[in-house]
Design an enzyme around this catalytic site. Structure first.
Site, PDB file in Angstrom:
ATOM      1  N   GLU A  16       0.460  -6.333   6.435  1.00 22.39           N
ATOM      2  CA  GLU A  16      -0.762  -6.955   6.961  1.00 22.39           C
ATOM      3  C   GLU A  16      -0.805  -8.469   6.721  1.00 22.39           C
ATOM      4  O   GLU A  16      -1.576  -9.175   7.370  1.00 22.39           O
ATOM      5  CB  GLU A  16      -1.999  -6.274   6.344  1.00 22.39           C
ATOM      6  CG  GLU A  16      -2.146  -4.831   6.812  1.00 22.39           C
ATOM      7  CD  GLU A  16      -3.272  -4.065   6.129  1.00 22.39           C
ATOM      8  OE1 GLU A  16      -3.966  -3.286   6.802  1.00 22.39           O
ATOM      9  OE2 GLU A  16      -3.449  -4.227   4.903  1.00 22.39           O
ATOM     10  N   GLY A  82      -8.602   3.082  10.819  1.00 21.72           N
ATOM     11  CA  GLY A  82      -8.723   4.282  11.632  1.00 21.72           C
ATOM     12  C   GLY A  82      -9.828   4.051  12.659  1.00 21.72           C
ATOM     13  O   GLY A  82     -10.868   3.477  12.343  1.00 21.72           O
ATOM     14  N   MET A 182     -10.316   0.692   3.974  1.00 21.38           N
ATOM     15  CA  MET A 182     -10.502   0.874   2.535  1.00 21.38           C
ATOM     16  C   MET A 182     -10.811  -0.417   1.753  1.00 21.38           C
ATOM     17  O   MET A 182     -10.860  -0.377   0.528  1.00 21.38           O
ATOM     18  CB  MET A 182      -9.251   1.558   1.945  1.00 21.38           C
ATOM     19  CG  MET A 182      -8.997   2.929   2.558  1.00 21.38           C
ATOM     20  SD  MET A 182      -7.496   3.739   1.995  1.00 21.38           S
ATOM     21  CE  MET A 182      -7.890   4.071   0.284  1.00 21.38           C
ATOM     22  N   GLU A 183     -11.023  -1.542   2.457  1.00 24.10           N
ATOM     23  CA  GLU A 183     -11.257  -2.805   1.728  1.00 24.10           C
ATOM     24  C   GLU A 183     -12.387  -3.681   2.269  1.00 24.10           C
ATOM     25  O   GLU A 183     -13.045  -4.394   1.489  1.00 24.10           O
ATOM     26  CB  GLU A 183      -9.979  -3.676   1.713  1.00 24.10           C
ATOM     27  CG  GLU A 183      -8.793  -3.065   1.007  1.00 24.10           C
ATOM     28  CD  GLU A 183      -8.011  -2.095   1.887  1.00 24.10           C
ATOM     29  OE1 GLU A 183      -8.110  -2.227   3.129  1.00 24.10           O
ATOM     30  OE2 GLU A 183      -7.327  -1.204   1.359  1.00 24.10           O
ATOM     31  N   ASP A 206      -4.604   4.354  13.881  1.00 25.95           N
ATOM     32  CA  ASP A 206      -4.683   5.827  13.991  1.00 25.95           C
ATOM     33  C   ASP A 206      -6.123   6.187  14.306  1.00 25.95           C
ATOM     34  O   ASP A 206      -7.004   5.325  14.245  1.00 25.95           O
ATOM     35  CB  ASP A 206      -4.236   6.491  12.668  1.00 25.95           C
ATOM     36  CG  ASP A 206      -5.084   6.061  11.504  1.00 25.95           C
ATOM     37  OD1 ASP A 206      -4.787   5.000  10.920  1.00 25.95           O
ATOM     38  OD2 ASP A 206      -6.083   6.742  11.181  1.00 25.95           O
TER      39      ASP A 206
END
Ligand code: ADE
Length: 238
Positions: A16, A82, A182-183, A206
């Site tokens: 990333e 996602g 997640m961040e 995804d």
């Protein structure tokens, strides 16, 4: 006068941030708490870039260090997510972030309500952490100019890789989320507590469903680099 304070850029995974770090001019690096902060210029713009590792605590620690050491004028979180009702390869710029796993409903609070200290005797309750509108619009417009699917919306953050279609539906219903990762919500909280503007840009790797264990590894590189590339293209306008 030109603003010399850098733009901070944070990503969780190597894929990333690596294409951004490799494009820095005059790069210097410094390691704090095991996190490496790379400073330099990107397209002539002063930046500091760090890979924070996955999850909310890693991201919050990285953000707080970046703020105290480098006084960034804006922090941008780039990476993958996602999709919630959006397709693999689409881009999402956050209008706000929520922490979907912060849950004190048993005590009568609304799901996702966060409690932020405002001095010794005050606490602010907040659910949607704001993102900088101007930065989000610049990123969205840049994305629209190059790619088909570009969206502005809520990004839901939690310490969980979501690979379940029921949970995906729930994220849309509960929070109106367009992406789950997640961040972002943790970086947005640290920025909010410090009064630093933030932006979250995510490319969809995804669909946060049963196919995610296969789709994520298949698409993570391409999509992570898409988000990074977009950020590089937009950086002079931020
Ligand atoms: N990052 C990329 N895909 C994700 C997912 N399905 N859940 C959480 N974080 C993600």
């Amino acid at each position: 006068m030109e603003n010399k304070s850098p733009i901070g850029i944070i990503g969780a995974m190597e894929v990333e941030v690596n294409s951004i770090i490799s494009r820095l001019s005059g790069e210097q690096s410094e390691s704090i708490a095991g996190l490496v902060f790379h400073s330099g210029t990107l397209e002539g713009v002063p930046v500091v870039v760090a890979q924070c590792g996955p999850g909310k605590v890693n991201a919050a620690v990285c953000t707080q260090i970046m703020i105290l050491k480098y006084s960034p004028r804006l922090i941008i979180n780039t990476g993958v997510a996602g999709g919630v009702g959006v397709k693999i390869g689409d881009l999402v710029a956050a209008e706000s972030c929520v922490q979907h796993d912060f849950d004190t409903r048993a005590l009568g609070d609304k799901l996702g309500t966060l409690f932020i200290r405002r001095g010794d005797s005050e606490t602010e309750n907040i659910l949607e952490l704001p993102c900088d509108r101007t930065a989000a619009k610049v990123l969205l417009e840049e994305a629209k100019a190059i790619y088909g699917g570009a969206h502005m919306g809520v990004v839901a953050t939690g310490d969980e890789f979501v690979a379940d279609k029921e949970k995906n539906r729930w994220l849309g219903e509960q929070f109106g989320a367009k992406a789950v990762e997640m961040e972002g919500g943790s970086i947005a909280q640290a920025c909010y507590m410090n009064g630093v503007p933030c932006a979250v840009l995510r490319a969809i790797s995804d669909s946060a469903n049963d196919d995610s264990p296969v789709d994520f590894p298949a698409f993570v590189r391409e999509t992570a680099e898409k988000s990074a590339e977009l950020l590089i293209r937009a950086v002079q306008k931020l």
